[in-house]
Write a protein that holds these residues in place. Structure first.
Motif, PDB file in Angstrom:
ATOM      1  N   LEU A   1     -26.004  50.817  51.678  1.00  0.00           N
ATOM      2  CA  LEU A   1     -26.117  52.241  51.368  1.00  0.00           C
ATOM      3  C   LEU A   1     -27.376  52.576  50.567  1.00  0.00           C
ATOM      4  CD1 LEU A   1     -22.413  52.936  50.377  1.00  0.00           C
ATOM      5  CD2 LEU A   1     -23.526  53.378  52.569  1.00  0.00           C
ATOM      6  N   ALA A   2     -28.110  51.560  50.115  1.00  0.00           N
ATOM      7  CA  ALA A   2     -29.342  51.735  49.338  1.00  0.00           C
ATOM      8  C   ALA A   2     -29.113  52.527  48.058  1.00  0.00           C
ATOM      9  CB  ALA A   2     -30.428  52.377  50.199  1.00  0.00           C
ATOM     10  N   VAL A   3     -28.001  52.266  47.369  1.00  0.00           N
ATOM     11  CA  VAL A   3     -27.664  52.968  46.137  1.00  0.00           C
ATOM     12  C   VAL A   3     -28.044  52.113  44.937  1.00  0.00           C
ATOM     13  CG1 VAL A   3     -25.771  53.921  44.764  1.00  0.00           C
ATOM     14  CG2 VAL A   3     -25.796  54.220  47.241  1.00  0.00           C
ATOM     15  N   GLN A   4     -28.735  52.735  43.974  1.00  0.00           N
ATOM     16  CA  GLN A   4     -29.159  52.033  42.768  1.00  0.00           C
ATOM     17  C   GLN A   4     -28.863  52.862  41.534  1.00  0.00           C
ATOM     18  OE1 GLN A   4     -33.077  50.687  44.899  1.00  0.00           O
ATOM     19  NE2 GLN A   4     -32.906  49.595  42.977  1.00  0.00           N
ATOM     20  N   LYS A   5     -28.570  52.152  40.433  1.00  0.00           N
ATOM     21  CA  LYS A   5     -28.329  52.816  39.148  1.00  0.00           C
ATOM     22  C   LYS A   5     -29.666  53.003  38.428  1.00  0.00           C
ATOM     23  CE  LYS A   5     -26.831  50.618  35.460  1.00  0.00           C
ATOM     24  NZ  LYS A   5     -25.977  49.904  34.502  1.00  0.00           N
ATOM     25  N   PHE A   6     -29.935  54.237  38.026  1.00  0.00           N
ATOM     26  CA  PHE A   6     -31.087  54.578  37.203  1.00  0.00           C
ATOM     27  C   PHE A   6     -30.516  54.930  35.829  1.00  0.00           C
ATOM     28  CE2 PHE A   6     -32.935  54.591  41.207  1.00  0.00           C
ATOM     29  CZ  PHE A   6     -34.261  55.023  41.250  1.00  0.00           C
TER      30      PHE A   6
ATOM     31  N   SER B   1     -28.875  59.025  26.329  1.00  0.00           N
ATOM     32  CA  SER B   1     -28.961  58.151  27.492  1.00  0.00           C
ATOM     33  C   SER B   1     -27.931  58.570  28.516  1.00  0.00           C
ATOM     34  CB  SER B   1     -28.685  56.700  27.089  1.00  0.00           C
ATOM     35  OG  SER B   1     -29.589  56.263  26.120  1.00  0.00           O
ATOM     36  N   TYR B   2     -28.236  58.353  29.775  1.00  0.00           N
ATOM     37  CA  TYR B   2     -27.283  58.643  30.835  1.00  0.00           C
ATOM     38  C   TYR B   2     -27.641  57.839  32.070  1.00  0.00           C
ATOM     39  CZ  TYR B   2     -30.964  61.688  32.578  1.00  0.00           C
ATOM     40  OH  TYR B   2     -32.162  62.171  33.032  1.00  0.00           O
ATOM     41  N   GLU B   3     -26.641  57.604  32.896  1.00  0.00           N
ATOM     42  CA  GLU B   3     -26.823  56.876  34.138  1.00  0.00           C
ATOM     43  C   GLU B   3     -26.695  57.843  35.308  1.00  0.00           C
ATOM     44  OE1 GLU B   3     -23.953  53.742  34.337  1.00  0.00           O
ATOM     45  OE2 GLU B   3     -24.625  52.862  32.450  1.00  0.00           O
ATOM     46  N   ALA B   4     -27.523  57.638  36.312  1.00  0.00           N
ATOM     47  CA  ALA B   4     -27.454  58.434  37.530  1.00  0.00           C
ATOM     48  C   ALA B   4     -27.592  57.488  38.720  1.00  0.00           C
ATOM     49  CB  ALA B   4     -28.560  59.481  37.559  1.00  0.00           C
ATOM     50  N   MET B   5     -26.785  57.713  39.725  1.00  0.00           N
ATOM     51  CA  MET B   5     -26.870  56.917  40.946  1.00  0.00           C
ATOM     52  C   MET B   5     -27.808  57.628  41.918  1.00  0.00           C
ATOM     53  SD  MET B   5     -25.006  54.582  39.863  1.00  0.00           S
ATOM     54  CE  MET B   5     -24.801  53.505  41.240  1.00  0.00           C
ATOM     55  N   HIS B   6     -28.752  56.857  42.464  1.00  0.00           N
ATOM     56  CA  HIS B   6     -29.717  57.422  43.397  1.00  0.00           C
ATOM     57  C   HIS B   6     -29.709  56.610  44.694  1.00  0.00           C
ATOM     58  CE1 HIS B   6     -31.130  59.949  40.248  1.00  0.00           C
ATOM     59  NE2 HIS B   6     -31.965  59.105  39.692  1.00  0.00           N
TER      60      HIS B   6
ATOM     61  N   ASP C   1     -45.119  53.444  54.494  1.00  0.00           N
ATOM     62  CA  ASP C   1     -46.343  53.211  53.722  1.00  0.00           C
ATOM     63  C   ASP C   1     -46.092  52.421  52.428  1.00  0.00           C
ATOM     64  OD1 ASP C   1     -45.114  55.078  52.088  1.00  0.00           O
ATOM     65  OD2 ASP C   1     -46.803  56.474  52.066  1.00  0.00           O
ATOM     66  N   GLY C   2     -44.849  51.968  52.213  1.00  0.00           N
ATOM     67  CA  GLY C   2     -44.534  51.192  51.015  1.00  0.00           C
ATOM     68  C   GLY C   2     -44.031  52.033  49.855  1.00  0.00           C
ATOM     69  N   THR C   3     -44.086  53.341  49.993  1.00  0.00           N
ATOM     70  CA  THR C   3     -43.571  54.244  48.964  1.00  0.00           C
ATOM     71  C   THR C   3     -42.052  54.272  49.055  1.00  0.00           C
ATOM     72  OG1 THR C   3     -45.540  55.641  49.090  1.00  0.00           O
ATOM     73  CG2 THR C   3     -43.568  56.646  48.154  1.00  0.00           C
ATOM     74  N   TYR C   4     -41.395  54.383  47.911  1.00  0.00           N
ATOM     75  CA  TYR C   4     -39.948  54.543  47.871  1.00  0.00           C
ATOM     76  C   TYR C   4     -39.637  56.000  47.534  1.00  0.00           C
ATOM     77  CZ  TYR C   4     -39.675  49.458  47.626  1.00  0.00           C
ATOM     78  OH  TYR C   4     -39.784  48.127  47.887  1.00  0.00           O
ATOM     79  N   THR C   5     -38.684  56.575  48.226  1.00  0.00           N
ATOM     80  CA  THR C   5     -38.211  57.913  47.875  1.00  0.00           C
ATOM     81  C   THR C   5     -36.766  57.773  47.403  1.00  0.00           C
ATOM     82  OG1 THR C   5     -37.493  58.359  50.140  1.00  0.00           O
ATOM     83  CG2 THR C   5     -39.717  59.082  49.519  1.00  0.00           C
ATOM     84  N   PHE C   6     -36.373  58.651  46.485  1.00  0.00           N
ATOM     85  CA  PHE C   6     -35.001  58.596  46.007  1.00  0.00           C
ATOM     86  C   PHE C   6     -34.459  59.989  45.751  1.00  0.00           C
ATOM     87  CE2 PHE C   6     -37.684  58.138  42.256  1.00  0.00           C
ATOM     88  CZ  PHE C   6     -37.128  59.028  41.347  1.00  0.00           C
ATOM     89  N   LYS C   7     -33.130  60.085  45.869  1.00  0.00           N
ATOM     90  CA  LYS C   7     -32.398  61.324  45.618  1.00  0.00           C
ATOM     91  C   LYS C   7     -31.099  60.955  44.930  1.00  0.00           C
ATOM     92  CE  LYS C   7     -33.729  63.907  49.739  1.00  0.00           C
ATOM     93  NZ  LYS C   7     -33.237  64.638  50.898  1.00  0.00           N
ATOM     94  N   GLY C   8     -30.627  61.864  44.125  1.00  0.00           N
ATOM     95  CA  GLY C   8     -29.340  61.631  43.497  1.00  0.00           C
ATOM     96  C   GLY C   8     -28.925  62.818  42.671  1.00  0.00           C
ATOM     97  N   GLU C   9     -27.764  62.663  42.057  1.00  0.00           N
ATOM     98  CA  GLU C   9     -27.290  63.701  41.166  1.00  0.00           C
ATOM     99  C   GLU C   9     -26.442  63.070  40.080  1.00  0.00           C
ATOM    100  OE1 GLU C   9     -25.628  66.371  44.073  1.00  0.00           O
ATOM    101  OE2 GLU C   9     -23.658  65.462  43.846  1.00  0.00           O
TER     102      GLU C   9
END
Length: 149
Positions: A70-75, A88-93, A100-108
């Motif tokens: 699912l490509a989910v990571q904790k930020f 401090s807070y955690e968000a899942m993205h 091109d090697g760039t990573y895009t991320f979205k979350g809430e």
């Protein structure tokens, strides 16, 4: 109205900092985070509200994917405001690697209503550069960080 809003946000940040262990949890994650490439690792920079001009320091620890499928990571973010308040807070993205090697991320992330409610995040990581936009009912702005080596 504006002063009442600021008071609620400041009071909330103070209570959050005093009553939770998020600050200690963030420091622990920061100390043990490995230096890596890609998205994972430590990031440091600033945040800026386009709504009211407020700004502060910002750090983030990005963990390895929770689910590669699912490509989910904790930020895990830690932000300061007025140099004496922090939280401090955690968000899942959801993170996607582009051709091109760039990573895009979205979350809430759901914050208390007095702090803006539901926050939406969208950003990119290219090499050692981290740029993102955030938006909620009460605020919107940017995050700009660089990888910590």
């Amino acid at each position: 109205m504006k002063h009442a809003l600021i008071f609620r946000v400041v009071l909330g940040l103070i209570l959050s900092s005093c009553l939770s262990s998020c600050g200690m949890a963030f420091r622990s994650e920061w100390k043990k985070a490995p230096v890596t490439s890609g998205v994972e690792g430590k990031w440091q920079g600033t945040w800026l509200s386009d709504e009211n001009g407020h700004h502060g320091e910002l750090r983030c620890v990005v963990a390895a994917p929770i689910s590669r499928k699912l490509a989910v990571q904790k930020f895990f973010y830690h932000a300061t405001w007025k140099t004496i308040l922090s939280g401090s807070y955690e968000a899942m993205h959801t993170v996607q690697k582009q051709k091109d090697g760039t990573y895009t991320f979205k979350g809430e992330h759901k914050m208390p209503d007095w702090a803006g409610g539901l926050y939406h995040y969208e950003g990119t990581i290219k090499g050692d550069e981290f740029k993102a936009n955030y938006k909620c009912a009460m605020d919107h702005g940017t995050y700009v960080m660089k990888r910590v080596r």
